[in-house]
Design a protein around this motif. Structure first.
Motif, PDB file in Angstrom:
ATOM      1  N   LYS A  39       0.835  -1.209   0.000  1.00 53.54           N
ATOM      2  CA  LYS A  39       0.000   0.000   0.000  1.00 53.54           C
ATOM      3  C   LYS A  39       0.867   1.256   0.000  1.00 53.54           C
ATOM      4  CE  LYS A  39      -4.040  -1.979   2.266  1.00 53.54           C
ATOM      5  NZ  LYS A  39      -4.816  -2.062   3.511  1.00 53.54           N
ATOM      6  N   ALA A  40       1.937   1.238   0.794  1.00 47.64           N
ATOM      7  CA  ALA A  40       2.840   2.397   0.853  1.00 47.64           C
ATOM      8  C   ALA A  40       3.520   2.614  -0.500  1.00 47.64           C
ATOM      9  CB  ALA A  40       3.878   2.198   1.950  1.00 47.64           C
ATOM     10  N   LEU A  41       3.945   1.525  -1.146  1.00 45.85           N
ATOM     11  CA  LEU A  41       4.594   1.648  -2.457  1.00 45.85           C
ATOM     12  C   LEU A  41       3.627   2.143  -3.525  1.00 45.85           C
ATOM     13  CD1 LEU A  41       6.879  -1.509  -2.424  1.00 45.85           C
ATOM     14  CD2 LEU A  41       7.618   0.873  -2.432  1.00 45.85           C
ATOM     15  N   VAL A  42       2.380   1.684  -3.466  1.00 47.44           N
ATOM     16  CA  VAL A  42       1.360   2.163  -4.407  1.00 47.44           C
ATOM     17  C   VAL A  42       1.172   3.666  -4.226  1.00 47.44           C
ATOM     18  CG1 VAL A  42      -1.113   2.115  -4.930  1.00 47.44           C
ATOM     19  CG2 VAL A  42       0.140  -0.026  -4.696  1.00 47.44           C
ATOM     20  N   LYS A  43       1.152   4.116  -2.971  1.00 50.22           N
ATOM     21  CA  LYS A  43       0.978   5.544  -2.685  1.00 50.22           C
ATOM     22  C   LYS A  43       2.170   6.352  -3.210  1.00 50.22           C
ATOM     23  CE  LYS A  43      -0.315   8.589   1.102  1.00 50.22           C
ATOM     24  NZ  LYS A  43      -0.574   8.699   2.533  1.00 50.22           N
ATOM     25  N   ILE A  44       3.369   5.823  -3.059  1.00 54.29           N
ATOM     26  CA  ILE A  44       4.576   6.526  -3.510  1.00 54.29           C
ATOM     27  C   ILE A  44       4.680   6.518  -5.037  1.00 54.29           C
ATOM     28  CG2 ILE A  44       7.107   6.432  -3.551  1.00 54.29           C
ATOM     29  CD1 ILE A  44       6.921   5.308  -0.652  1.00 54.29           C
ATOM     30  N   GLY A  46       2.291   5.573  -7.334  1.00 48.06           N
ATOM     31  CA  GLY A  46       1.091   5.900  -8.089  1.00 48.06           C
ATOM     32  C   GLY A  46       0.609   4.736  -8.946  1.00 48.06           C
ATOM     33  N   ARG A  47       1.161   3.577  -8.751  1.00 52.59           N
ATOM     34  CA  ARG A  47       0.778   2.351  -9.471  1.00 52.59           C
ATOM     35  C   ARG A  47       1.165   1.156  -8.628  1.00 52.59           C
ATOM     36  NH1 ARG A  47       5.427  -0.005 -10.973  1.00 52.59           N
ATOM     37  NH2 ARG A  47       7.217   1.305 -11.378  1.00 52.59           N
ATOM     38  N   LYS A  48       0.655  -0.009  -9.009  1.00 55.10           N
ATOM     39  CA  LYS A  48       0.996  -1.225  -8.274  1.00 55.10           C
ATOM     40  C   LYS A  48       2.429  -1.630  -8.633  1.00 55.10           C
ATOM     41  CE  LYS A  48      -0.477  -5.854  -7.241  1.00 55.10           C
ATOM     42  NZ  LYS A  48      -1.396  -6.933  -7.436  1.00 55.10           N
ATOM     43  N   PRO A  49       3.271  -1.847  -7.647  1.00 59.41           N
ATOM     44  CA  PRO A  49       4.665  -2.209  -7.938  1.00 59.41           C
ATOM     45  C   PRO A  49       4.800  -3.689  -8.308  1.00 59.41           C
ATOM     46  CG  PRO A  49       4.331  -2.163  -5.582  1.00 59.41           C
ATOM     47  CD  PRO A  49       3.042  -1.709  -6.209  1.00 59.41           C
ATOM     48  N   ASN A  50       5.803  -3.991  -9.116  1.00 59.28           N
ATOM     49  CA  ASN A  50       6.134  -5.384  -9.425  1.00 59.28           C
ATOM     50  C   ASN A  50       7.215  -5.807  -8.441  1.00 59.28           C
ATOM     51  OD1 ASN A  50       6.701  -7.860 -10.469  1.00 59.28           O
ATOM     52  ND2 ASN A  50       7.575  -7.117 -12.384  1.00 59.28           N
ATOM     53  N   LEU A  51       6.817  -6.597  -7.450  1.00 59.47           N
ATOM     54  CA  LEU A  51       7.743  -6.965  -6.387  1.00 59.47           C
ATOM     55  C   LEU A  51       8.441  -8.297  -6.635  1.00 59.47           C
ATOM     56  CD1 LEU A  51       5.559  -5.862  -3.343  1.00 59.47           C
ATOM     57  CD2 LEU A  51       7.424  -4.624  -4.426  1.00 59.47           C
TER      58      LEU A  51
END
Length: 197
Positions: A39-44, A46-51
């Motif tokens: 959720k924090a990465l999405v907020k930073i 602006g998209r869903k990250p590929n982890l």
């Protein structure tokens, strides 16, 4: 007695100041759960990250009817064939793929020598690249023991290609991309491992 009270007060003020500074610069090291982190990465971002990195590593081998060679395992193979190419009986084998990072496109065609060409210079792809002002640099090439021609072009759309006449068949190999260095690395990987059956 007043001096002792003042000293104790000064010590308390210094200790509380140090604790405040420690709290400000070293907040608690609470670990985030996976969902909180996402959720924090999405907020930073602006998209869903590929982890996860599911991209295959290393190389793999293409084994066709007439040739085999090594190419990167991360390549995405084209399965679509142009209907005109699929109907052309002189086309004996094709193989194409692309790579996202760095952006590269690879094409191989093996064709019957229907026009009974005697020299690699007579291949239409060679003639097109030999036209003055086309921007291609020509050099002698080798595929195993067979001699052919290599062409190289730099610029925004870099290309390295090779043409050969082997066992009365025409072999065309081309790599295009944004960087001549990346194009050359892939081309050299394929050429040095290329085997004609």
């Amino acid at each position: 007695m007043k001096k002792v009270v003042i000293i104790i007060l000064i010590i308390l003020v210094v200790i509380s100041f140090l604790l405040t500074i420690n709290f400000v610069f070293n907040p608690s090291q609470k670990k985030l759960t996976d969902s909180e982190r996402e959720k924090a990465l999405v907020k930073i971002l602006g998209r869903k990250p590929n982890l996860t990195d599911n991209e295959p590593k290393g190389n793999t081998e293409y084994k066709g009817k007439l040739v085999s060679f090594t190419y990167p395992a991360k390549a995405k193979i084209y399965t679509y064939k142009d209907p005109n190419l699929a109907k052309n009986t002189s086309v004996l084998e094709t193989f194409s793929f692309d790579i996202d990072k760095p952006h590269l496109v690879f094409n191989l065609s093996v064709m019957e020598n229907a026009a009974s060409l005697k020299d690699v210079n007579d291949i239409s792809g060679v003639k097109l690249r030999q036209i003055n002002g086309s921007g291609y640099k020509e050099s002698d090439g080798k595929l195993g023991k067979s001699k052919g021609l290599f062409f190289e072009k730099s610029g925004s759309q870099a290309e390295k290609s090779g043409f050969f006449l082997i066992n009365d068949k025409i072999y065309e190999i081309a790599v295009t991309g944004n960087s001549l260095e990346d194009v050359s690395l892939l081309f050299d990987l394929v050429i040095t491992s290329f085997v004609v059956f």
